[in-house]
Every structure is written in C-alpha cells, then in structure tokens.
Design a protein around this motif. Structure first.
Motif, PDB file in Angstrom:
ATOM      1  N   ALA A 143       0.826  -1.209   0.000  1.00 29.99           N
ATOM      2  CA  ALA A 143       0.000   0.000   0.000  1.00 29.99           C
ATOM      3  C   ALA A 143       0.860   1.259   0.000  1.00 29.99           C
ATOM      4  O   ALA A 143       0.474   2.286  -0.566  1.00 29.99           O
ATOM      5  CB  ALA A 143      -0.927   0.005   1.217  1.00 29.99           C
ATOM      6  N   ALA A 144       2.030   1.163   0.636  1.00 28.63           N
ATOM      7  CA  ALA A 144       2.920   2.327   0.753  1.00 28.63           C
ATOM      8  C   ALA A 144       4.368   1.841   0.682  1.00 28.63           C
ATOM      9  O   ALA A 144       4.955   1.483   1.707  1.00 28.63           O
ATOM     10  CB  ALA A 144       2.667   3.064   2.068  1.00 28.63           C
ATOM     11  N   PRO A 145       4.953   1.797  -0.514  1.00 27.38           N
ATOM     12  CA  PRO A 145       6.305   1.257  -0.687  1.00 27.38           C
ATOM     13  C   PRO A 145       7.380   1.963   0.153  1.00 27.38           C
ATOM     14  O   PRO A 145       8.443   1.383   0.402  1.00 27.38           O
ATOM     15  CB  PRO A 145       6.572   1.462  -2.188  1.00 27.38           C
ATOM     16  N   ASP A 146       7.099   3.195   0.586  1.00 26.90           N
ATOM     17  CA  ASP A 146       8.088   3.918   1.391  1.00 26.90           C
ATOM     18  C   ASP A 146       7.862   3.728   2.890  1.00 26.90           C
ATOM     19  O   ASP A 146       8.536   4.353   3.712  1.00 26.90           O
ATOM     20  CB  ASP A 146       8.070   5.413   1.044  1.00 26.90           C
ATOM     21  N   ALA A 147       6.908   2.876   3.276  1.00 29.91           N
ATOM     22  CA  ALA A 147       6.634   2.637   4.693  1.00 29.91           C
ATOM     23  C   ALA A 147       7.871   2.088   5.397  1.00 29.91           C
ATOM     24  O   ALA A 147       8.589   1.254   4.848  1.00 29.91           O
ATOM     25  CB  ALA A 147       5.468   1.656   4.842  1.00 29.91           C
ATOM     26  N   ARG A 148       8.095   2.563   6.614  1.00 32.15           N
ATOM     27  CA  ARG A 148       9.254   2.120   7.397  1.00 32.15           C
ATOM     28  C   ARG A 148       8.765   1.277   8.561  1.00 32.15           C
ATOM     29  O   ARG A 148       8.087   1.786   9.456  1.00 32.15           O
ATOM     30  CB  ARG A 148      10.049   3.328   7.864  1.00 32.15           C
ATOM     31  N   ILE A 149       9.110   0.003   8.521  1.00 31.57           N
ATOM     32  CA  ILE A 149       8.582  -0.955   9.496  1.00 31.57           C
ATOM     33  C   ILE A 149       9.736  -1.599  10.249  1.00 31.57           C
ATOM     34  O   ILE A 149      10.697  -2.093   9.652  1.00 31.57           O
ATOM     35  CB  ILE A 149       7.744  -2.039   8.789  1.00 31.57           C
ATOM     36  N   LEU A 150       9.618  -1.592  11.578  1.00 32.64           N
ATOM     37  CA  LEU A 150      10.622  -2.190  12.455  1.00 32.64           C
ATOM     38  C   LEU A 150       9.973  -3.357  13.188  1.00 32.64           C
ATOM     39  O   LEU A 150       9.019  -3.174  13.934  1.00 32.64           O
ATOM     40  CB  LEU A 150      11.127  -1.138  13.455  1.00 32.64           C
ATOM     41  N   VAL A 151      10.468  -4.557  12.957  1.00 35.37           N
ATOM     42  CA  VAL A 151       9.937  -5.749  13.626  1.00 35.37           C
ATOM     43  C   VAL A 151      10.485  -5.814  15.046  1.00 35.37           C
ATOM     44  O   VAL A 151      11.681  -5.651  15.275  1.00 35.37           O
ATOM     45  CB  VAL A 151      10.310  -7.030  12.846  1.00 35.37           C
ATOM     46  N   LEU A 152       9.578  -6.053  15.996  1.00 31.58           N
ATOM     47  CA  LEU A 152       9.965  -6.256  17.402  1.00 31.58           C
ATOM     48  C   LEU A 152       9.282  -7.541  17.858  1.00 31.58           C
ATOM     49  O   LEU A 152       8.063  -7.581  18.024  1.00 31.58           O
ATOM     50  CB  LEU A 152       9.509  -5.074  18.260  1.00 31.58           C
ATOM     51  N   THR A 153      10.065  -8.603  18.026  1.00 33.14           N
ATOM     52  CA  THR A 153       9.475  -9.923  18.261  1.00 33.14           C
ATOM     53  C   THR A 153      10.282 -10.720  19.274  1.00 33.14           C
ATOM     54  O   THR A 153      11.406 -10.346  19.626  1.00 33.14           O
ATOM     55  CB  THR A 153       9.372 -10.703  16.927  1.00 33.14           C
ATOM     56  N   THR A 154       9.717 -11.830  19.706  1.00 32.91           N
ATOM     57  CA  THR A 154      10.400 -12.733  20.633  1.00 32.91           C
ATOM     58  C   THR A 154      11.272 -13.731  19.887  1.00 32.91           C
ATOM     59  O   THR A 154      12.160 -14.339  20.470  1.00 32.91           O
ATOM     60  CB  THR A 154       9.338 -13.530  21.444  1.00 32.91           C
ATOM     61  N   LYS A 175      12.467  -8.674  21.515  1.00 31.54           N
ATOM     62  CA  LYS A 175      11.845  -7.985  22.653  1.00 31.54           C
ATOM     63  C   LYS A 175      12.750  -7.966  23.875  1.00 31.54           C
ATOM     64  O   LYS A 175      12.521  -7.190  24.805  1.00 31.54           O
ATOM     65  CB  LYS A 175      10.504  -8.640  22.991  1.00 31.54           C
ATOM     66  N   SER A 176      13.761  -8.811  23.880  1.00 34.26           N
ATOM     67  CA  SER A 176      14.715  -8.832  24.995  1.00 34.26           C
ATOM     68  C   SER A 176      15.743  -7.700  24.902  1.00 34.26           C
ATOM     69  O   SER A 176      16.577  -7.547  25.788  1.00 34.26           O
ATOM     70  CB  SER A 176      15.441 -10.182  25.022  1.00 34.26           C
ATOM     71  N   CYS A 177      15.683  -6.907  23.834  1.00 39.56           N
ATOM     72  CA  CYS A 177      16.674  -5.833  23.651  1.00 39.56           C
ATOM     73  C   CYS A 177      16.505  -4.760  24.736  1.00 39.56           C
ATOM     74  O   CYS A 177      15.422  -4.600  25.311  1.00 39.56           O
ATOM     75  CB  CYS A 177      16.555  -5.192  22.266  1.00 39.56           C
ATOM     76  N   ILE A 178      17.569  -4.037  25.002  1.00 35.20           N
ATOM     77  CA  ILE A 178      17.481  -2.960  25.992  1.00 35.20           C
ATOM     78  C   ILE A 178      16.744  -1.771  25.376  1.00 35.20           C
ATOM     79  O   ILE A 178      16.668  -1.623  24.159  1.00 35.20           O
ATOM     80  CB  ILE A 178      18.880  -2.539  26.497  1.00 35.20           C
ATOM     81  N   ARG A 179      16.189  -0.932  26.250  1.00 42.63           N
ATOM     82  CA  ARG A 179      15.346   0.172  25.773  1.00 42.63           C
ATOM     83  C   ARG A 179      16.082   1.123  24.844  1.00 42.63           C
ATOM     84  O   ARG A 179      15.537   1.592  23.867  1.00 42.63           O
ATOM     85  CB  ARG A 179      14.778   0.944  26.973  1.00 42.63           C
TER      86      ARG A 179
END
Length: 206
Positions: A74-85, A106-110
């Motif tokens: 829908a938006a080729p310039d969308a910026r997506i960051l995955v945050l997962t276990t 998700k275990s990454c530091i803030r």
C-alpha cells in the motif's frame, strides 16, 4: 521537523503500554496509535500514516509478516521495524524480504529500541547483534523448498509417511526422499529433531 510518529502493533496490551510509555519519555517521539493484529495495523496505517510502524510477528488473524507485506504494498516507502520474541533466521529473512527495515528482539534494551526507531525513521536499517549473528550462522545453509515445508508441516502435526503421501498426492518414496533432504538441510537425524529445529529457525510457527 515534528516528532517521529510511531504505530505500535502487538497482540499483548502490556507490551503496547510499555512501548507507549517508553516513547512518551522521548522528546522526539510520539505513539500515534496501537493495533492488536495485522488487519488492524493495516487499517490504522492507512489512517495515520506513521513515520515508523513497530510490528510484532506472531499475532492472531493476520500475522506480522503478512501485515508487513500488505503495508509495503500500500505504501512502498513505509518504514517498518519488527519487534518480536523469535530469533529464527528463516523468520528474519522472510520479514526483511517482505519489506521490514529492521528486526529487534523484545529482549533488547530500551536504548537499542529507541536508537533503532530513530535509525529506521531516518531511512537506515536496524538489525540487533543477536539477529545478525543468527543470520550469519545460517548464511550458507540451503533453504527448505515449499514442498519440503509442506511435508514438514504434516510431520509436525503427527502424520505418518503414508498419510503425508496421501495428503500431498505423492508416492511413499518421494516423501522419504523429501524427509532425507529436510534432515540434511536442517542437520538433524530424526523427525522430532527436524520439527524442533524448524520451529526454532522460524520455518514452522510455534
């Protein structure tokens, strides 16, 4: 320039709340919306047009991989960051191929999460050290084919070779050949271990 506008996508309310509170403490960020699954994420993305979408992968209904692909379509310039276990190399590869600009656990530091959001908002990639290590471990590995994956999914569901052959309209010898190839590619000796490794690496969902 205004603050970085972030859409938070996760099926766990506590995770969404925690990320939203973290963003509130940043002078250059604001949480503009929260979604609990991929379909809602796509709808909110279209409404809000966030600068960065923070995306979980395993959610009920439309999962994160499908949502990443749909948003990018829908938006080729969308910026997506995955945050997962999940650190499985196959899942990481699929997410990046679908159009994700970054992948964090998700275990990454803030601080790592905040730095990654800024990087992705600025048009850069953000991949955590743990994720990069997992990818590097399997760089030379041959990937499972779609047919091999179909066989392995049925193995994971407890089907015997004869049943798999019937389900996939294959001969028994062909199923055995696929299993031999799967074992070699995953470096395992039996069906149980093959399923365990496939789940860990992201070939099969948990």
């Amino acid at each position: 320039m205004g603050p970085i506008r972030v859409l938070i996508v996760d099926d766990h309310p506590m995770v969404r709340d925690g990320v939203a509170m973290l963003l509130e403490r940043q002078p250059d960020m604001v949480a503009v919306g929260e979604a609990e699954d991929g379909a809602q994420a796509l709808e909110l993305f279209r409404q809000l047009r966030p600068d960065v979408t923070l995306m979980d992968l395993q959610m009920p209904g439309m999962g994160g991989l499908e949502a990443v692909a749909a948003i990018r379509a829908a938006a080729p310039d969308a910026r997506i960051l995955v945050l997962t276990t999940y650190p499985g190399d196959e899942q990481i590869t699929r997410a990046l191929r679908a159009g994700a600009a970054g992948y964090l656990l998700k275990s990454c530091i803030r601080k790592e999460l905040i730095d990654a959001i800024r990087a992705v908002a600025g048009g850069r990639r953000a991949i955590s050290a743990d994720v990069a290590h997992e990818l590097a471990l399997h760089t030379a590995d041959e990937r499972l084919s779609e047919r091999e994956l179909a066989v392995l999914r049925l193995v994971a569901e407890g089907y015997a070779n004869k049943q798999i052959a019937q389900q996939l309209d294959l001969s028994g010898d062909t199923v055995k050949a696929h299993l031999k190839s799967i074992f070699a590619k995953l470096n395992v000796d039996d069906r149980t271990h093959a399923v365990t490794v496939a789940v860990r690496r992201g070939y099969l969902e948990r």
